[in-house]
Design a protein around this motif. Structure first.
Motif, PDB file in Angstrom:
ATOM      1  N   TYR A  53      39.864  45.391  36.757  1.00  0.00           N
ATOM      2  CA  TYR A  53      41.261  45.021  36.937  1.00  0.00           C
ATOM      3  C   TYR A  53      41.938  45.948  37.956  1.00  0.00           C
ATOM      4  O   TYR A  53      41.671  47.144  37.994  1.00  0.00           O
ATOM      5  CB  TYR A  53      42.022  45.093  35.616  1.00  0.00           C
ATOM      6  N   GLN A  54      42.813  45.359  38.746  1.00  0.00           N
ATOM      7  CA  GLN A  54      43.502  46.123  39.798  1.00  0.00           C
ATOM      8  C   GLN A  54      44.984  46.261  39.447  1.00  0.00           C
ATOM      9  O   GLN A  54      45.696  45.263  39.329  1.00  0.00           O
ATOM     10  CB  GLN A  54      43.331  45.421  41.141  1.00  0.00           C
ATOM     11  N   THR A  55      45.438  47.510  39.300  1.00  0.00           N
ATOM     12  CA  THR A  55      46.820  47.767  38.863  1.00  0.00           C
ATOM     13  C   THR A  55      47.453  48.893  39.687  1.00  0.00           C
ATOM     14  O   THR A  55      47.841  49.923  39.135  1.00  0.00           O
ATOM     15  CB  THR A  55      46.840  48.139  37.367  1.00  0.00           C
ATOM     16  N   PRO A  56      47.586  48.740  40.988  1.00  0.00           N
ATOM     17  CA  PRO A  56      48.097  49.835  41.826  1.00  0.00           C
ATOM     18  C   PRO A  56      49.530  50.264  41.504  1.00  0.00           C
ATOM     19  O   PRO A  56      49.852  51.450  41.587  1.00  0.00           O
ATOM     20  CB  PRO A  56      48.004  49.258  43.239  1.00  0.00           C
ATOM     21  N   LYS A 241      40.405  35.045  43.480  1.00  0.00           N
ATOM     22  CA  LYS A 241      40.155  36.398  43.979  1.00  0.00           C
ATOM     23  C   LYS A 241      39.196  37.147  43.059  1.00  0.00           C
ATOM     24  O   LYS A 241      38.221  37.766  43.532  1.00  0.00           O
ATOM     25  CB  LYS A 241      41.477  37.163  44.085  1.00  0.00           C
ATOM     26  N   TYR A 242      39.440  37.083  41.770  1.00  0.00           N
ATOM     27  CA  TYR A 242      38.602  37.841  40.835  1.00  0.00           C
ATOM     28  C   TYR A 242      37.276  37.149  40.536  1.00  0.00           C
ATOM     29  O   TYR A 242      36.291  37.811  40.195  1.00  0.00           O
ATOM     30  CB  TYR A 242      39.379  38.134  39.547  1.00  0.00           C
ATOM     31  N   LYS A 243      37.234  35.827  40.675  1.00  0.00           N
ATOM     32  CA  LYS A 243      35.943  35.149  40.539  1.00  0.00           C
ATOM     33  C   LYS A 243      34.952  35.674  41.569  1.00  0.00           C
ATOM     34  O   LYS A 243      33.760  35.824  41.290  1.00  0.00           O
ATOM     35  CB  LYS A 243      36.124  33.641  40.706  1.00  0.00           C
ATOM     36  N   ALA A 244      35.459  35.972  42.748  1.00  0.00           N
ATOM     37  CA  ALA A 244      34.597  36.480  43.817  1.00  0.00           C
ATOM     38  C   ALA A 244      34.194  37.927  43.588  1.00  0.00           C
ATOM     39  O   ALA A 244      33.246  38.414  44.218  1.00  0.00           O
ATOM     40  CB  ALA A 244      35.315  36.357  45.166  1.00  0.00           C
ATOM     41  N   LEU A 245      34.891  38.609  42.669  1.00  0.00           N
ATOM     42  CA  LEU A 245      34.617  40.026  42.442  1.00  0.00           C
ATOM     43  C   LEU A 245      33.861  40.299  41.145  1.00  0.00           C
ATOM     44  O   LEU A 245      33.523  41.454  40.860  1.00  0.00           O
ATOM     45  CB  LEU A 245      35.943  40.801  42.412  1.00  0.00           C
ATOM     46  N   VAL A 246      33.600  39.256  40.366  1.00  0.00           N
ATOM     47  CA  VAL A 246      32.946  39.457  39.073  1.00  0.00           C
ATOM     48  C   VAL A 246      31.592  40.135  39.255  1.00  0.00           C
ATOM     49  O   VAL A 246      30.785  39.749  40.103  1.00  0.00           O
ATOM     50  CB  VAL A 246      32.763  38.121  38.328  1.00  0.00           C
ATOM     51  N   GLN A 253      35.035  41.582  32.864  1.00  0.00           N
ATOM     52  CA  GLN A 253      34.414  40.543  33.674  1.00  0.00           C
ATOM     53  C   GLN A 253      35.203  39.240  33.739  1.00  0.00           C
ATOM     54  O   GLN A 253      34.856  38.361  34.524  1.00  0.00           O
ATOM     55  CB  GLN A 253      33.021  40.226  33.125  1.00  0.00           C
ATOM     56  N   ASN A 254      36.269  39.092  32.962  1.00  0.00           N
ATOM     57  CA  ASN A 254      36.966  37.811  32.886  1.00  0.00           C
ATOM     58  C   ASN A 254      37.943  37.683  34.055  1.00  0.00           C
ATOM     59  O   ASN A 254      38.954  38.392  34.120  1.00  0.00           O
ATOM     60  CB  ASN A 254      37.717  37.699  31.558  1.00  0.00           C
ATOM     61  N   PRO A 255      37.700  36.766  34.998  1.00  0.00           N
ATOM     62  CA  PRO A 255      38.561  36.656  36.183  1.00  0.00           C
ATOM     63  C   PRO A 255      39.978  36.159  35.877  1.00  0.00           C
ATOM     64  O   PRO A 255      40.927  36.541  36.565  1.00  0.00           O
ATOM     65  CB  PRO A 255      37.813  35.673  37.078  1.00  0.00           C
ATOM     66  N   ILE A 256      40.129  35.302  34.859  1.00  0.00           N
ATOM     67  CA  ILE A 256      41.478  34.812  34.521  1.00  0.00           C
ATOM     68  C   ILE A 256      42.293  35.948  33.905  1.00  0.00           C
ATOM     69  O   ILE A 256      43.455  36.150  34.259  1.00  0.00           O
ATOM     70  CB  ILE A 256      41.408  33.611  33.565  1.00  0.00           C
ATOM     71  N   ALA A 259      43.361  38.275  36.540  1.00  0.00           N
ATOM     72  CA  ALA A 259      44.504  37.739  37.284  1.00  0.00           C
ATOM     73  C   ALA A 259      45.799  37.950  36.503  1.00  0.00           C
ATOM     74  O   ALA A 259      46.847  38.262  37.081  1.00  0.00           O
ATOM     75  CB  ALA A 259      44.282  36.255  37.566  1.00  0.00           C
ATOM     76  N   MET A 260      45.740  37.799  35.175  1.00  0.00           N
ATOM     77  CA  MET A 260      46.918  38.019  34.346  1.00  0.00           C
ATOM     78  C   MET A 260      47.345  39.487  34.379  1.00  0.00           C
ATOM     79  O   MET A 260      48.542  39.800  34.393  1.00  0.00           O
ATOM     80  CB  MET A 260      46.642  37.574  32.911  1.00  0.00           C
ATOM     81  N   VAL A 261      46.383  40.386  34.388  1.00  0.00           N
ATOM     82  CA  VAL A 261      46.693  41.812  34.493  1.00  0.00           C
ATOM     83  C   VAL A 261      47.364  42.096  35.840  1.00  0.00           C
ATOM     84  O   VAL A 261      48.321  42.864  35.929  1.00  0.00           O
ATOM     85  CB  VAL A 261      45.419  42.666  34.317  1.00  0.00           C
ATOM     86  N   GLU A 262      46.877  41.437  36.913  1.00  0.00           N
ATOM     87  CA  GLU A 262      47.497  41.641  38.226  1.00  0.00           C
ATOM     88  C   GLU A 262      48.920  41.092  38.250  1.00  0.00           C
ATOM     89  O   GLU A 262      49.823  41.703  38.851  1.00  0.00           O
ATOM     90  CB  GLU A 262      46.663  40.983  39.324  1.00  0.00           C
ATOM     91  N   HIS A 263      49.146  39.957  37.617  1.00  0.00           N
ATOM     92  CA  HIS A 263      50.512  39.433  37.497  1.00  0.00           C
ATOM     93  C   HIS A 263      51.412  40.478  36.820  1.00  0.00           C
ATOM     94  O   HIS A 263      52.559  40.690  37.242  1.00  0.00           O
ATOM     95  CB  HIS A 263      50.527  38.150  36.661  1.00  0.00           C
TER      96      HIS A 263
END
Length: 480
Positions: A53-56, A241-246, A253-256, A259-263
């Motif tokens: 997860y990405q959380t800058p 975006k995260y599907k490509a990074l799994v 590993q869950n891309p959805i 994405a929610m964490v990035e939101h």
């Protein structure tokens, strides 16, 4: 036994800062924003070790503030923790010990107690304390502290309530047209927006508008996100975006969900950007946290991982109650980058009140269980309490059975009501709670059990009882 020894509130009454009219900039009352994420796990942020997860924006908040490395929710599920945040009291003291309305297990071994399914109006909430001190108060997002309108935020000290009502998750009901994180929301406290509007972005915009409207007037805002609670929904571009990074070698590993964490991270970033735009950031206290541990989900539909912690939301181990917590408080004289001492949700109320120089009514503070973190923040000492506690006399579909627990120092004792067994762990060298030491350390087991018993008696904790309808076969089918 007198309850005073268990009233852990270390509270220093500070004088209210100068009145707004005619005061200098540095004398203005500090604003307060409480950002509470729903079901965010202890390792779901970059600054807490996520490998996916990405959380800058949140990571930057941690860099500018204080990160708590032993932070706990007061319950393994949401509603009790939210009640403890608003009151500074343990859920067990309020008899509000499960999410509202809770799971039903009629065939279980134990019958759960007749617990309270609302935040009692007799409680003097944190919002009421700030409102009485001259603050504009607003709640934006999830509430989940009562089924009836009389129990919603506007009746607990908030001038404005946006999106806070009975439901604890985005109201997904395809037959009625409610789509969860996308309109129509089916929320009586939130008007629908465009069909492609994402709920978290909408609520973030509402918070930013409130900040804009207040100008120089002090505000207290609860920004309690529905993210990252199920249903798992996010904007498609982020999911792609995260599907490509799994990476199957990573714990997350869950891309959805990613994405929610990035939101969520973008929401925090946007609120902070608005504070800076209005030159309010240096006079705003921001508390970021979660209401319980991360949801693991089922084997075929994993949500997140709390590794190296055991289990997750709705469980009796560390994964259910250990959470990320960050405090940005610019008015602290000297501060640490990290705090290792255990803290818990009950502490938020006395801590924020002291940081803001706001007085809690004596009747309320006398019954509070939380401790102000000021000694930890300014380096003046430790919190004057021996232990922290949990009490969950309920079942949960994610695995919890009725239990209580105590953490004192590095030791943690779990009292399982269904099995009548005690488990003892040393968290300093077994954070995953893999090695039960109750047999090898009987003296420590007895010591912690006695303290747990005394605490439960002091706060009048409710207990489950024998269930005359217990049917092992039916109950197993129900859980599966």
């Amino acid at each position: 036994m007198k309850c005073l020894q268990f009233s852990f509130c270390l509270f220093l009454t500070l004088s209210i800062l100068g009145t707004l009219n005619g005061c200098k900039d540095d004398e203005r009352k500090p604003n307060v924003i409480v950002i509470l994420v729903d079901d965010l796990g202890a390792t779901d942020l970059g600054c807490y070790g996520s490998d996916f997860y990405q959380t800058p924006h949140i990571d930057n908040l941690a860099n500018e503030g204080i990160r708590f490395t032993n932070s706990y929710s007061s319950c393994t599920v949401c509603s009790p923790t939210r009640a403890s945040i608003m009151t500074g009291k343990y859920p067990a003291r309020q008899h509000l010990t499960d999410w509202i309305e809770g799971h039903k297990y009629p065939w279980a071994k134990l019958s759960v107690p007749d617990w309270k399914m609302y935040l009692d109006s007799a409680e003097h909430t944190m919002a009421e304390t700030f409102k009485n001190a001259g603050y504009f108060t607003a709640h934006v997002g999830k509430w989940h502290l009562g089924e009836n309108e009389k129990d919603w935020p506007e009746n607990h000290g908030f001038d404005v309530n946006i999106a806070g009502w009975a439901k604890g998750a985005p109201h997904r009901n395809k037959q009625k047209g409610y789509q969860g994180y996308f309109p129509p929301y089916g929320n009586p406290r939130l008007e629908d927006g465009p069909n492609d509007e994402y709920l978290t972005e909408r609520l973030t915009n509402e918070v930013c508008t409130l900040i804009e409207e207040q100008g120089d007037a002090p505000f207290f805002i609860n920004f309690w996100l529905y993210n990252v609670h199920t249903p798992l929904q996010a904007c498609q571009d982020k999911i792609d975006k995260y599907k490509a990074l799994v990476d199957s070698t990573k714990h997350h590993q869950n891309p959805i969900y990613a994405a929610m964490v990035e939101h969520t991270d973008e929401a925090v970033g946007k609120v902070i950007a608005k504070l800076k735009e209005k030159s309010l950031y240096e006079n705003t206290i921001v508390l970021f946290s979660s209401d319980n541990g991360g949801l693991i989900g089922r084997k075929r539909n994993r949500v997140t991982s709390n590794y190296p912690l055991r289990h997750g939301k709705g469980g009796i181990y560390e994964g259910g109650v250990r959470i990320p917590t960050i405090l940005y408080a610019p008015n602290i004289g000297s501060k640490k980058q990290e705090v290792d001492e255990p803290v818990i949700s009950n502490d938020y109320y006395p801590t924020l009140a002291q940081l803001a120089g706001v007085s809690i009514p004596k009747k309320q503070s006398a019954t509070m269980d939380g401790s102000s973190w000021m000694p930890l923040l300014n380096g003046s000492g430790e919190l004057k309490r021996e232990a922290i506690y949990w009490h969950y006399p309920h079942y949960h579909q994610q695995g919890a059975v009725p239990y209580s627990a105590i953490r004192m120092g590095d030791w943690k004792l779990i009292d399982n009501f269904e099995t009548n067994k005690l488990q003892l762990y040393n968290l300093s060298n077994d954070i995953g709670e893999s090695y039960d030491l109750s047999k090898s350390h009987p003296d420590k087991t007895i010591e912690l059990k006695e303290k747990l018993d005394a605490w439960r008696e002091c706060i009048d904790a409710q207990f489950p009882s024998e269930n005359p309808q217990y049917n092992k076969k039916k109950e197993r089918r129900k859980k599966n």
